[in-house]
Design a protein around this motif. Sequence first.
Motif, mmCIF file in Angstrom:
data_model
loop_
_atom_site.group_PDB
_atom_site.id
_atom_site.type_symbol
_atom_site.label_atom_id
_atom_site.label_comp_id
_atom_site.label_asym_id
_atom_site.label_seq_id
_atom_site.Cartn_x
_atom_site.Cartn_y
_atom_site.Cartn_z
ATOM 1 N N ARG A 133 0.856 -1.180 0.000
ATOM 2 C CA ARG A 133 0.000 0.000 0.000
ATOM 3 C C ARG A 133 0.897 1.235 0.000
ATOM 4 O O ARG A 133 1.924 1.249 0.706
ATOM 5 N N ILE A 134 0.492 2.248 -0.762
ATOM 6 C CA ILE A 134 1.218 3.516 -0.737
ATOM 7 C C ILE A 134 1.192 4.001 0.711
ATOM 8 O O ILE A 134 0.135 3.989 1.356
ATOM 9 N N GLY A 135 2.326 4.416 1.246
ATOM 10 C CA GLY A 135 2.376 4.904 2.618
ATOM 11 C C GLY A 135 2.977 3.898 3.582
ATOM 12 O O GLY A 135 3.264 4.241 4.728
ATOM 13 N N THR A 136 3.171 2.634 3.139
ATOM 14 C CA THR A 136 3.826 1.650 4.004
ATOM 15 C C THR A 136 5.308 2.005 4.083
ATOM 16 O O THR A 136 5.922 2.312 3.058
ATOM 17 N N THR A 137 5.886 1.964 5.263
ATOM 18 C CA THR A 137 7.294 2.367 5.344
ATOM 19 C C THR A 137 8.206 1.242 4.848
ATOM 20 O O THR A 137 7.838 0.062 4.875
ATOM 21 N N ILE A 138 9.392 1.627 4.415
ATOM 22 C CA ILE A 138 10.374 0.642 3.942
ATOM 23 C C ILE A 138 10.714 -0.312 5.079
ATOM 24 O O ILE A 138 10.891 -1.517 4.869
ATOM 25 N N GLU A 139 10.756 0.213 6.293
ATOM 26 C CA GLU A 139 11.046 -0.631 7.463
ATOM 27 C C GLU A 139 10.043 -1.792 7.539
ATOM 28 O O GLU A 139 10.428 -2.960 7.684
ATOM 29 N N ASP A 140 8.745 -1.473 7.401
ATOM 30 C CA ASP A 140 7.706 -2.517 7.464
ATOM 31 C C ASP A 140 7.865 -3.507 6.311
ATOM 32 O O ASP A 140 7.674 -4.716 6.478
ATOM 33 N N ILE A 141 8.179 -2.990 5.135
ATOM 34 C CA ILE A 141 8.266 -3.862 3.951
ATOM 35 C C ILE A 141 9.456 -4.814 4.068
ATOM 36 O O ILE A 141 9.339 -6.024 3.846
ATOM 37 N N THR A 165 19.686 5.544 -11.153
ATOM 38 C CA THR A 165 18.834 6.744 -11.129
ATOM 39 C C THR A 165 18.111 6.925 -9.799
ATOM 40 O O THR A 165 17.367 7.898 -9.632
ATOM 41 N N GLY A 166 18.309 5.993 -8.859
ATOM 42 C CA GLY A 166 17.583 6.055 -7.590
ATOM 43 C C GLY A 166 18.111 7.143 -6.667
ATOM 44 O O GLY A 166 19.094 7.825 -6.963
ATOM 45 N N LYS A 167 17.415 7.294 -5.534
ATOM 46 C CA LYS A 167 17.821 8.313 -4.552
ATOM 47 C C LYS A 167 18.230 7.609 -3.270
ATOM 48 O O LYS A 167 17.492 6.769 -2.749
ATOM 49 N N SER A 168 19.388 7.967 -2.729
ATOM 50 C CA SER A 168 19.825 7.408 -1.452
ATOM 51 C C SER A 168 18.984 8.001 -0.341
ATOM 52 O O SER A 168 18.688 9.205 -0.352
ATOM 53 N N VAL A 169 18.594 7.166 0.603
ATOM 54 C CA VAL A 169 17.872 7.695 1.771
ATOM 55 C C VAL A 169 18.617 7.243 3.023
ATOM 56 O O VAL A 169 19.293 6.213 3.022
ATOM 57 N N THR A 170 18.477 8.027 4.063
ATOM 58 C CA THR A 170 19.273 7.745 5.260
ATOM 59 C C THR A 170 18.473 7.024 6.331
ATOM 60 O O THR A 170 18.997 6.676 7.376
ATOM 61 N N THR A 171 17.172 6.816 6.099
ATOM 62 C CA THR A 171 16.354 6.109 7.092
ATOM 63 C C THR A 171 15.330 5.232 6.385
ATOM 64 O O THR A 171 14.829 5.614 5.313
ATOM 65 N N ASP A 172 15.018 4.078 6.992
ATOM 66 C CA ASP A 172 13.977 3.234 6.381
ATOM 67 C C ASP A 172 12.589 3.599 6.893
ATOM 68 O O ASP A 172 11.631 2.869 6.690
ATOM 69 N N GLU A 173 12.473 4.756 7.545
ATOM 70 C CA GLU A 173 11.144 5.252 7.940
ATOM 71 C C GLU A 173 10.420 5.877 6.755
ATOM 72 O O GLU A 173 9.252 6.242 6.855
ATOM 73 N N VAL A 174 11.127 6.065 5.619
ATOM 74 C CA VAL A 174 10.464 6.717 4.474
ATOM 75 C C VAL A 174 9.396 5.771 3.917
ATOM 76 O O VAL A 174 9.585 4.564 3.876
ATOM 77 N N PRO A 175 8.252 6.341 3.513
ATOM 78 C CA PRO A 175 7.189 5.490 2.982
ATOM 79 C C PRO A 175 7.366 5.201 1.495
ATOM 80 O O PRO A 175 7.999 5.975 0.779
ATOM 81 N N VAL A 176 6.777 4.093 1.065
ATOM 82 C CA VAL A 176 6.681 3.812 -0.370
ATOM 83 C C VAL A 176 5.649 4.773 -0.950
ATOM 84 O O VAL A 176 4.579 4.955 -0.378
ATOM 85 N N VAL A 177 6.002 5.412 -2.054
ATOM 86 C CA VAL A 177 5.085 6.340 -2.713
ATOM 87 C C VAL A 177 4.825 5.845 -4.134
ATOM 88 O O VAL A 177 5.329 4.796 -4.534
ATOM 89 N N LYS A 178 4.040 6.633 -4.884
ATOM 90 C CA LYS A 178 3.664 6.179 -6.227
ATOM 91 C C LYS A 178 4.888 5.965 -7.117
ATOM 92 O O LYS A 178 4.868 5.161 -8.037
#
Length: 506
Positions: free
Chosen positions: A312-320, A341-354
Motif C-alpha cells: 500500500r502507498i504509505g507503508t514504510t520501507i522498514e515494514d516492507i 537513477t535512484g535516490k539514497s535515503v538515510t532512514t527506512d522510515e520513508v514510505p513507499v510512494v507512487k
Amino acid sequence: MTAPTYDLGKLHGGLRLPGHKDDSTRVPVRDVPIPAQLVLPIEQHAGEPAQPVVDIGDRVLKGQPVAEPDGEMGVPVHASSSGTVVAIERWPVSRRQGGKAPCIVIECDGDDETFPGRSAGDYRNVPPADLLLHILDGGIVGLGGAVFPTAQKLMQARTSETECLILNGVECEPYISCDDMLMRERAPEILGGARVLMHALQVDSCFVVVESDKPEAIDRLEEALGEFGDDRIVLKQVPTIYPSGGEDQLVQLVIDREVPSGGLPTDIGCIVQNVGTAAAVYDWIVRGEPLISRVTTVTGDGVANPVNVRARIGTTIEDIVRFTGGYTDCADHLIVGGPLTGKSVTTDEVPVVKASNCILVVARSSYSLGELPCIRCGDCAAVCPVQLLPQQLFWYACADDEQKLRDFGLTDCIECGCCDLVCPSHIPLTADFRKAKGRIRELADEKARADRARKRFEARNDRLERERLERDAELARQKETAKSAGAQAIAEILERRRRRDEDEPS
Ligand code: SF4
Ligand code: SF4
C-alpha cells in the motif's frame, strides 16, 4: 482508421549491464499486510502538492481522498486503508533527498473498510474529455518513475496530433523487476488499461514494448493479446540495452523518430505510458480502485530475500523489509529506485510512494578507488544515449559556465549514469550534471522571479504615469470648463447690462 506503420529504430550509445534481476523474480509478487501506520506524502507527483482535506481525529476509509489537487498539475492522494488520521506533519521522504515533507499519518484499524468507489461505468460510452477527468480523480500518475500526472499528459497528447500510444515495459535499469512481474501476473489488466487509454486519446494504434530477455512476460502478454483479439495492439520486442526504457530513447527505438531537443514525444505523434500506469488506469476506471498500492522490487545484497511485493502507498520501507525477511549483516545503505537513477535515503522510515519502483539495499563495499583526473578517453561520449559530450560538460560544470553547459545540451541529459559507469577515472559525472542542472534551474527560477518583479514594477510605473496623465487631463478639463463658465458668466453680465442700458429712458 488504418493504424500507422513504423520502422524499428536504433539507440545511440547505451550499455549492456548485468541485470541482477533473477533473485527477485523467482517467486510471485507477495502482498504486504496492512501496516499499523500509513504515511502518505501530499507531494507524490510532478506538480503542485495536494492539499489535505482531513483533520487529525477523522476516520478515513480505504480509497477515500485525503488530499485534493491544488493547481493545474495537482493530483489527489487517497487513503490506502481504513483508520484514523493521527498526524499531519513533516516526515522523511525519498523524493527530497535527506529531507522531510508534509505527510498525512493514518493509524490503521485493520478493517480495510472501503470508500464507496465511483466507477466510470462502461468507459467506451464515456466522452474522452470526461474520462480524463475521471483518471485525474483516481490519483493516477506515471509509475515508471517520473510520476507525471497521467490525465494532464493525456490532455497534452489530445491537443497534439497524437496517433499512437506506446506502453513502456522496458525495465532496463539493473535490479528493478516490478514491471516484469506485473506483466507476468497482470497482462490482461495492462492491455485493458491500454484500451481505456486508447479511447481517452482516440487513437487506433498501441505498441506494448518489452525487452526480448523477458520470455515469461512476453508469453503472458501474447496469451492475453490472443484472448483480446484486438489487432490495434501490437507487441514489440527490443534488445536489453540501458537506458532504452527512457521515454525519448524508447520512442526512437519503436518508431524510429527522434524527439526534438527540449520537446516531447507528442511533438512527433506519440505518447508513452508505463505498463504499471496502464494497469492502474484499468484498476480505477474498470474496478473503481484508485491508485493506493503498487508493485515494488525489494532487492540487493543487503536484504535476506529479494522479492517483488505489492505494498500500500504509505507503508514504510522498514515494514516492507521486515515482511520480506529483514536485512543481511552486510546491509550498508538504502536506495529508493535503481542503482543508477535512484535516490539514497538515510532512514527506512520513508514510505513507499507512487514513484517507488525499487527498494535497493546495498552491501558494504570494501574499498573505493576514488576520483582521478579525466584522461580524455572519450568513452563517456561513446555511451551517451543523448549524444552529449560528457567530458566537455564536466569541464563546464566545474567552471560553473552556465552558457556553455546550455550550449552543450546539459538540459537534454537524462541522468542515466552510463557515463559514470564507463569512466576509467571514476568521475561522478552524473552527480555533477545533476547539481549543475539544479543550479541552472535555480538561476532560471531566479531570473523568472526577477522578470516578474521587473514587470510588476514597470506595470506599477505605467499605472502611476497613466493616473498622473488622467489627473492632469481632468485638471485641464476642469480649468477649461471653469474658464468657459467664467467667460459665459461675464458675457451674460455684459448682456444683462446692455439690455438694462437699452431699457433705461435716455
Ligand atoms: S570517460 Fe572519464 S576519463 Fe574518459 S573522457 Fe569521459 S570523463 Fe574523461
Ligand atoms: S548521464 Fe547524461 S551525459 Fe551521462 S550518459 Fe547519461 S545522458 Fe549522457
